[in-house]
Design a protein around this motif. Structure first.
Motif: not given
Length: 97
Positions: A45-46, A55, A51-52, A43, A71
């Motif tokens: 992502i922000q 997701i 957010a983590k 991933e 990540h």
């Protein structure tokens, strides 16, 4: 394609590799279409705990436990290596694997 052109310009990939790289990329509209049945998920992502956690939870519920789930962490936003470890540990605390 723009990113690949940039990488080629910076001599990070040879021009002959662009078509091969593009042949490996599939754009999908839903997360499930991207993660179900695959052995590797990364991933990007922000960099926030919410957010983590979100997701990773979605990936686990859709894909089960892929062989490798990783990540992309931006050091500057996480406060260096120790910050990365702390954030990674926090958002993986409830992960099944």
């Amino acid at each position: 394609e723009t990113t690949l052109a940039d990488l080629e310009t910076m001599a990070l990939i040879p021009a002959r590799e662009k078509a091969l790289i593009l042949s490996r990329v599939t754009v999908v509209d839903a997360l499930a279409d991207a993660v179900v049945g695959v052995p590797y998920v990364q991933e990007a992502i922000q960099e926030t705990l919410d957010a983590k956690q979100s997701i990773f939870g979605q990936i686990e519920s859709l894909a089960g436990s892929p062989d490798f789930l990783t990540h992309a962490t931006q050091r500057a936003l996480c406060g260096g290596a120790s910050g990365e470890s702390a954030i990674f540990s926090a958002f993986c605390r409830n992960c099944a694997g």
